[in-house]
Structures are given as structure tokens and as C-alpha cells.
Design a protein around this motif. Structure first.
Motif, PDB file in Angstrom:
ATOM      1  N   ILE A  57       3.877   7.247   2.319  1.00 35.96           N
ATOM      2  CA  ILE A  57       4.014   6.171   3.295  1.00 35.96           C
ATOM      3  C   ILE A  57       3.772   4.848   2.578  1.00 35.96           C
ATOM      4  CG2 ILE A  57       3.105   5.168   5.420  1.00 35.96           C
ATOM      5  CD1 ILE A  57       2.328   8.042   6.213  1.00 35.96           C
ATOM      6  N   ALA A  58       4.701   3.912   2.745  1.00 34.00           N
ATOM      7  CA  ALA A  58       4.575   2.575   2.173  1.00 34.00           C
ATOM      8  C   ALA A  58       4.289   1.597   3.303  1.00 34.00           C
ATOM      9  CB  ALA A  58       5.848   2.178   1.450  1.00 34.00           C
ATOM     10  N   GLN A  59       3.307   0.728   3.070  1.00 30.14           N
ATOM     11  CA  GLN A  59       2.961  -0.299   4.041  1.00 30.14           C
ATOM     12  C   GLN A  59       2.889  -1.616   3.286  1.00 30.14           C
ATOM     13  OE1 GLN A  59      -0.669   0.525   6.125  1.00 30.14           O
ATOM     14  NE2 GLN A  59      -0.527  -1.288   7.401  1.00 30.14           N
ATOM     15  N   TRP A  60       3.511  -2.673   3.827  1.00 34.78           N
ATOM     16  CA  TRP A  60       3.538  -3.953   3.135  1.00 34.78           C
ATOM     17  C   TRP A  60       3.511  -5.086   4.141  1.00 34.78           C
ATOM     18  CZ3 TRP A  60       7.622  -0.891   4.195  1.00 34.78           C
ATOM     19  CH2 TRP A  60       8.696  -1.452   4.861  1.00 34.78           C
ATOM     20  N   GLY A  61       3.127  -6.270   3.644  1.00 35.87           N
ATOM     21  CA  GLY A  61       3.099  -7.438   4.510  1.00 35.87           C
ATOM     22  C   GLY A  61       2.169  -8.497   3.967  1.00 35.87           C
ATOM     23  N   ARG A  62       1.867  -9.472   4.801  1.00 36.01           N
ATOM     24  CA  ARG A  62       0.966 -10.555   4.435  1.00 36.01           C
ATOM     25  C   ARG A  62      -0.467 -10.058   4.542  1.00 36.01           C
ATOM     26  NH1 ARG A  62       1.791 -15.761   3.398  1.00 36.01           N
ATOM     27  NH2 ARG A  62       0.162 -17.248   3.899  1.00 36.01           N
ATOM     28  N   ILE A  63      -1.298 -10.440   3.582  1.00 40.13           N
ATOM     29  CA  ILE A  63      -2.704 -10.026   3.592  1.00 40.13           C
ATOM     30  C   ILE A  63      -3.356 -10.530   4.874  1.00 40.13           C
ATOM     31  CG2 ILE A  63      -4.944 -10.306   2.454  1.00 40.13           C
ATOM     32  CD1 ILE A  63      -3.427 -10.446  -0.209  1.00 40.13           C
ATOM     33  N   GLY A  64      -4.062  -9.657   5.565  1.00 42.11           N
ATOM     34  CA  GLY A  64      -4.709  -9.986   6.821  1.00 42.11           C
ATOM     35  C   GLY A  64      -3.933  -9.515   8.036  1.00 42.11           C
ATOM     36  N   SER A  65      -2.687  -9.101   7.824  1.00 41.50           N
ATOM     37  CA  SER A  65      -1.890  -8.578   8.932  1.00 41.50           C
ATOM     38  C   SER A  65      -1.756  -7.066   8.783  1.00 41.50           C
ATOM     39  CB  SER A  65      -0.494  -9.219   8.946  1.00 41.50           C
ATOM     40  OG  SER A  65       0.275  -8.725   7.873  1.00 41.50           O
ATOM     41  N   GLN A  66      -1.262  -6.440   9.819  1.00 42.18           N
ATOM     42  CA  GLN A  66      -1.036  -4.998   9.769  1.00 42.18           C
ATOM     43  C   GLN A  66       0.171  -4.680   8.903  1.00 42.18           C
ATOM     44  OE1 GLN A  66      -0.525  -3.198  13.583  1.00 42.18           O
ATOM     45  NE2 GLN A  66      -0.402  -1.143  12.767  1.00 42.18           N
ATOM     46  N   GLY A  67       1.151  -5.556   8.899  1.00 45.24           N
ATOM     47  CA  GLY A  67       2.341  -5.368   8.088  1.00 45.24           C
ATOM     48  C   GLY A  67       3.291  -4.341   8.677  1.00 45.24           C
ATOM     49  N   ARG A  68       4.241  -3.939   7.870  1.00 42.42           N
ATOM     50  CA  ARG A  68       5.226  -2.928   8.259  1.00 42.42           C
ATOM     51  C   ARG A  68       4.975  -1.667   7.466  1.00 42.42           C
ATOM     52  NH1 ARG A  68      11.057  -5.269   9.187  1.00 42.42           N
ATOM     53  NH2 ARG A  68      10.544  -7.076  10.437  1.00 42.42           N
ATOM     54  N   SER A  69       5.514  -0.558   7.934  1.00 47.91           N
ATOM     55  CA  SER A  69       5.357   0.690   7.193  1.00 47.91           C
ATOM     56  C   SER A  69       6.599   1.556   7.369  1.00 47.91           C
ATOM     57  CB  SER A  69       4.113   1.449   7.638  1.00 47.91           C
ATOM     58  OG  SER A  69       4.231   1.834   8.980  1.00 47.91           O
ATOM     59  N   THR A  70       6.808   2.418   6.379  1.00 51.54           N
ATOM     60  CA  THR A  70       7.919   3.351   6.408  1.00 51.54           C
ATOM     61  C   THR A  70       7.568   4.576   5.576  1.00 51.54           C
ATOM     62  OG1 THR A  70      10.293   3.595   6.067  1.00 51.54           O
ATOM     63  CG2 THR A  70       9.109   2.343   4.426  1.00 51.54           C
ATOM     64  N   ILE A  71       8.234   5.672   5.857  1.00 53.88           N
ATOM     65  CA  ILE A  71       8.071   6.884   5.061  1.00 53.88           C
ATOM     66  C   ILE A  71       9.099   6.835   3.949  1.00 53.88           C
ATOM     67  CG2 ILE A  71       8.198   9.394   5.051  1.00 53.88           C
ATOM     68  CD1 ILE A  71       7.375   9.286   8.022  1.00 53.88           C
ATOM     69  N   LYS A  72       8.637   6.834   2.706  1.00 50.80           N
ATOM     70  CA  LYS A  72       9.529   6.714   1.556  1.00 50.80           C
ATOM     71  C   LYS A  72      10.044   8.060   1.070  1.00 50.80           C
ATOM     72  CE  LYS A  72       9.675   2.315   0.543  1.00 50.80           C
ATOM     73  NZ  LYS A  72      10.908   1.582   0.426  1.00 50.80           N
ATOM     74  N   GLY A  73       9.287   9.116   1.248  1.00 47.72           N
ATOM     75  CA  GLY A  73       9.725  10.420   0.783  1.00 47.72           C
ATOM     76  C   GLY A  73       8.789  11.504   1.268  1.00 47.72           C
ATOM     77  N   SER A  74       9.249  12.739   1.182  1.00 45.26           N
ATOM     78  CA  SER A  74       8.412  13.866   1.570  1.00 45.26           C
ATOM     79  C   SER A  74       8.745  15.048   0.680  1.00 45.26           C
ATOM     80  CB  SER A  74       8.626  14.226   3.042  1.00 45.26           C
ATOM     81  OG  SER A  74       9.956  14.606   3.245  1.00 45.26           O
ATOM     82  N   GLY A  75       7.848  16.002   0.662  1.00 50.93           N
ATOM     83  CA  GLY A  75       8.024  17.187  -0.163  1.00 50.93           C
ATOM     84  C   GLY A  75       6.691  17.640  -0.724  1.00 50.93           C
ATOM     85  N   LEU A  98       0.838  -1.186   0.000  1.00 49.79           N
ATOM     86  CA  LEU A  98       0.000   0.000   0.000  1.00 49.79           C
ATOM     87  C   LEU A  98       0.879   1.243   0.000  1.00 49.79           C
ATOM     88  CD1 LEU A  98      -2.782   1.426   0.367  1.00 49.79           C
ATOM     89  CD2 LEU A  98      -2.444   1.167   2.825  1.00 49.79           C
ATOM     90  N   LEU A  99       0.618   2.142  -0.932  1.00 48.44           N
ATOM     91  CA  LEU A  99       1.316   3.430  -1.008  1.00 48.44           C
ATOM     92  C   LEU A  99       0.283   4.524  -0.824  1.00 48.44           C
ATOM     93  CD1 LEU A  99       3.439   2.628  -4.156  1.00 48.44           C
ATOM     94  CD2 LEU A  99       4.334   2.918  -1.853  1.00 48.44           C
ATOM     95  N   ARG A 100       0.470   5.369   0.187  1.00 49.53           N
ATOM     96  CA  ARG A 100      -0.491   6.445   0.422  1.00 49.53           C
ATOM     97  C   ARG A 100       0.240   7.760   0.681  1.00 49.53           C
ATOM     98  NH1 ARG A 100      -0.699   3.563   5.370  1.00 49.53           N
ATOM     99  NH2 ARG A 100      -0.279   4.909   7.129  1.00 49.53           N
ATOM    100  N   ILE A 101      -0.388   8.830   0.254  1.00 49.80           N
ATOM    101  CA  ILE A 101       0.166  10.169   0.440  1.00 49.80           C
ATOM    102  C   ILE A 101      -0.649  10.864   1.520  1.00 49.80           C
ATOM    103  CG2 ILE A 101       0.585  12.395  -0.650  1.00 49.80           C
ATOM    104  CD1 ILE A 101       0.891  10.897  -3.304  1.00 49.80           C
ATOM    105  N   GLU A 102       0.057  11.410   2.501  1.00 46.32           N
ATOM    106  CA  GLU A 102      -0.596  12.114   3.602  1.00 46.32           C
ATOM    107  C   GLU A 102       0.069  13.470   3.804  1.00 46.32           C
ATOM    108  OE1 GLU A 102      -0.332   9.721   7.091  1.00 46.32           O
ATOM    109  OE2 GLU A 102      -1.778   8.257   6.363  1.00 46.32           O
TER     110      GLU A 102
END
Length: 75
Positions: free
Chosen positions: A33-51, A19-23
Motif C-alpha cells: 500500500i502506497a500513501q502520499w501527500g502533504r505532511i500533516g494531511s492524511q493524503g491519498r493511498s492506493t494498492i500498488k501490488g499483491s502476492g 509511505l510504503l507499507r506491506i500488509e
């Protein structure tokens, strides 16, 4: 704007999402913000860029294309 991709391969027991979302951030800009993982879990997330919004959209498009080359697709 959100981009949600899935990679499902029952033979390899692979059920993943990306999941890639802009906030908006606190400094009147935007962040990707990128969020990834196994379907059904919360997964991990990180900030990929800003500006600016345009810069985040460009980065979002590039990352989504990379993930699609690696087998992820729109559900």
C-alpha cells in the motif's frame, strides 16, 4: 515493514511524504500500500501490488529508489 520518505523544500513550499507499507490481505497473501501527500494531511493511498511477501518487498524497494531519485529522503 514500512518505508517512510519525506521531501522538504521550503523555497518551493514543498513538504511531502511517501509511505510504503506491506500488509496481509484476506487471501493469505500480502499487498503493498502506497500513501502520499502533504505532511500533516492524511493524503491519498492506493494498492500498488499483491502476492508473496518477497514480491511485495521487491516492489517496495523499486518504488522507494524511484522516489529517492525524485528528491525524497529518509527523515
Amino acid at each position: 515493514m514500512n518505508v517512510y520518505l519525506e521531501k522538504i523544500d521550503p523555497q518551493r513550499n514543498c513538504c511531502r511524504f511517501y509511505l510504503l507499507r506491506i500488509e496481509a490481505d484476506l487471501f493469505a497473501g500480502h499487498q503493498l500500500i502506497a500513501q502520499w501527500g502533504r505532511i500533516g494531511s492524511q493524503g491519498r493511498s492506493t494498492i500498488k501490488g499483491s502476492g508473496s511477501m518477497e514480491a511485495c518487498r521487491d516492489l517496495q524497494t523499486r518504488i522507494a529508489r524511484l522516489r529517492q531519485r525524485r528528491g525524497y529522503a529518509l527523515p
